[in-house]
Design a protein around this motif. Structure first.
Motif, PDB file in Angstrom:
ATOM      1  N   ARG A 120     -87.445  15.010 -16.851  1.00 10.38           N
ATOM      2  CA  ARG A 120     -88.915  15.000 -16.799  1.00 10.38           C
ATOM      3  C   ARG A 120     -89.472  16.419 -16.670  1.00 10.38           C
ATOM      4  O   ARG A 120     -90.475  16.754 -17.297  1.00 10.38           O
ATOM      5  N   GLU A 121     -88.827  17.225 -15.867  1.00 10.62           N
ATOM      6  CA  GLU A 121     -89.268  18.609 -15.677  1.00 10.62           C
ATOM      7  C   GLU A 121     -89.192  19.389 -16.993  1.00 10.62           C
ATOM      8  O   GLU A 121     -90.101  20.148 -17.331  1.00 10.62           O
ATOM      9  N   VAL A 122     -88.121  19.207 -17.737  1.00 14.32           N
ATOM     10  CA  VAL A 122     -87.974  19.884 -19.032  1.00 14.32           C
ATOM     11  C   VAL A 122     -89.061  19.404 -19.999  1.00 14.32           C
ATOM     12  O   VAL A 122     -89.704  20.219 -20.674  1.00 14.32           O
ATOM     13  N   VAL A 123     -89.284  18.099 -20.048  1.00 14.38           N
ATOM     14  CA  VAL A 123     -90.293  17.540 -20.949  1.00 14.38           C
ATOM     15  C   VAL A 123     -91.693  18.034 -20.559  1.00 14.38           C
ATOM     16  O   VAL A 123     -92.497  18.403 -21.418  1.00 14.38           O
ATOM     17  N   THR A 124     -91.978  18.069 -19.273  1.00 15.09           N
ATOM     18  CA  THR A 124     -93.301  18.459 -18.784  1.00 15.09           C
ATOM     19  C   THR A 124     -93.585  19.948 -18.978  1.00 15.09           C
ATOM     20  O   THR A 124     -94.660  20.330 -19.423  1.00 15.09           O
ATOM     21  N   THR A 125     -92.602  20.781 -18.651  1.00 13.11           N
ATOM     22  CA  THR A 125     -92.831  22.230 -18.681  1.00 13.11           C
ATOM     23  C   THR A 125     -92.430  22.875 -19.999  1.00 13.11           C
ATOM     24  O   THR A 125     -92.880  23.974 -20.305  1.00 13.11           O
ATOM     25  N   GLY A 126     -91.525  22.215 -20.735  1.00  9.88           N
ATOM     26  CA  GLY A 126     -91.014  22.818 -21.960  1.00  9.88           C
ATOM     27  C   GLY A 126     -90.007  23.920 -21.696  1.00  9.88           C
ATOM     28  O   GLY A 126     -89.653  24.673 -22.597  1.00  9.88           O
ATOM     29  N   ARG A 127     -89.536  23.999 -20.455  1.00  8.84           N
ATOM     30  CA  ARG A 127     -88.552  25.030 -20.076  1.00  8.84           C
ATOM     31  C   ARG A 127     -87.259  24.386 -19.600  1.00  8.84           C
ATOM     32  O   ARG A 127     -87.273  23.362 -18.913  1.00  8.84           O
ATOM     33  N   LEU A 128     -86.152  25.029 -19.968  1.00  4.65           N
ATOM     34  CA  LEU A 128     -84.840  24.550 -19.522  1.00  4.65           C
ATOM     35  C   LEU A 128     -84.625  24.945 -18.067  1.00  4.65           C
ATOM     36  O   LEU A 128     -85.158  25.963 -17.605  1.00  4.65           O
ATOM     37  N   PRO A 129     -83.830  24.168 -17.351  1.00  2.00           N
ATOM     38  CA  PRO A 129     -83.571  24.508 -15.941  1.00  2.00           C
ATOM     39  C   PRO A 129     -82.754  25.791 -15.822  1.00  2.00           C
ATOM     40  O   PRO A 129     -82.016  26.170 -16.736  1.00  2.00           O
ATOM     41  N   THR A 130     -82.879  26.426 -14.685  1.00  5.80           N
ATOM     42  CA  THR A 130     -82.121  27.655 -14.421  1.00  5.80           C
ATOM     43  C   THR A 130     -81.032  27.435 -13.377  1.00  5.80           C
ATOM     44  O   THR A 130     -80.057  28.173 -13.353  1.00  5.80           O
ATOM     45  N   LEU A 131     -81.204  26.445 -12.524  1.00  4.80           N
ATOM     46  CA  LEU A 131     -80.189  26.152 -11.513  1.00  4.80           C
ATOM     47  C   LEU A 131     -78.986  25.475 -12.161  1.00  4.80           C
ATOM     48  O   LEU A 131     -79.147  24.568 -12.984  1.00  4.80           O
ATOM     49  N   GLU A 132     -77.804  25.906 -11.799  1.00  2.00           N
ATOM     50  CA  GLU A 132     -76.573  25.362 -12.377  1.00  2.00           C
ATOM     51  C   GLU A 132     -76.480  23.844 -12.182  1.00  2.00           C
ATOM     52  O   GLU A 132     -76.073  23.121 -13.089  1.00  2.00           O
ATOM     53  N   LYS A 133     -76.897  23.362 -11.034  1.00  2.00           N
ATOM     54  CA  LYS A 133     -76.868  21.924 -10.738  1.00  2.00           C
ATOM     55  C   LYS A 133     -77.751  21.164 -11.737  1.00  2.00           C
ATOM     56  O   LYS A 133     -77.366  20.124 -12.276  1.00  2.00           O
ATOM     57  N   ASP A 134     -78.941  21.679 -12.003  1.00  2.00           N
ATOM     58  CA  ASP A 134     -79.860  21.016 -12.928  1.00  2.00           C
ATOM     59  C   ASP A 134     -79.399  21.129 -14.379  1.00  2.00           C
ATOM     60  O   ASP A 134     -79.585  20.195 -15.169  1.00  2.00           O
ATOM     61  N   ILE A 135     -78.788  22.239 -14.726  1.00  2.00           N
ATOM     62  CA  ILE A 135     -78.221  22.395 -16.074  1.00  2.00           C
ATOM     63  C   ILE A 135     -77.128  21.346 -16.276  1.00  2.00           C
ATOM     64  O   ILE A 135     -77.058  20.699 -17.318  1.00  2.00           O
ATOM     65  N   GLY A 136     -76.297  21.161 -15.277  1.00  2.00           N
ATOM     66  CA  GLY A 136     -75.244  20.140 -15.337  1.00  2.00           C
ATOM     67  C   GLY A 136     -75.814  18.743 -15.487  1.00  2.00           C
ATOM     68  O   GLY A 136     -75.287  17.922 -16.245  1.00  2.00           O
TER      69      GLY A 136
END
Length: 144
Positions: A72-88
């Motif tokens: 949801r965060e990626v869809v809302t912001t249009g930005r990929l996560p930076t935290l390794e946990k969220d990337i996983g």
């Protein structure tokens, strides 16, 4: 709750393409038809896709509960996560999504059919022609 209709694309993800959280536009590739206002409840879902015991549906629901906030965060912001946990978690979502579609189930069963018939060749009383009339596969393969 009885979950006869089981989604192979997460409802939370489908809602990202909805203006009201309930309906989306869908393009049917087979018919070449655009359907506006299709209910999310009936899209990308099949009757007992993962089986009738609802066990896999429950497991997927718990996994999606962990993955949904990142997607949801990626869809809302249009930005990929930076935290390794969220990337996983984002990677896990994509892998899970790729593995749970009717197309993958058909491809898996085509391989099961081929391998099983090869393994049975010369070991059954049936001719190759008779074996070709039978399809060997895994029922609800997406749940395994």
């Amino acid at each position: 709750m009885n979950k006869d209709r089981q989604h192979f694309v997460s409802r939370f993800y489908l809602k990202a393409f909805s203006e009201d959280g309930r309906r989306i536009s869908v393009f049917n590739l087979e018919r070449g038809l655009l359907v506006k206002g299709a209910s999310i409840r009936t899209q990308c879902a099949r009757h007992h896709f993962y089986g009738s015991d609802e066990k896999m549906e429950g497991i997927l629901g718990r996994i999606e509960g962990l993955l949904a906030p990142v997607v949801r965060e990626v869809v809302t912001t249009g930005r990929l996560p930076t935290l390794e946990k969220d990337i996983g978690r984002l990677r896990a979502f994509f892998c899970l999504q790729l593995a749970r579609t009717p197309k993958v189930e058909r491809e898996l069963n085509a391989q099961v059919d081929l391998i099983a018939k090869e393994a049975l060749r010369g070991r059954t009383p049936y001719s190759e022609r008779e074996m070709d009339l039978v399809r060997i596969g895994i029922r609800n393969a997406s749940s395994h």
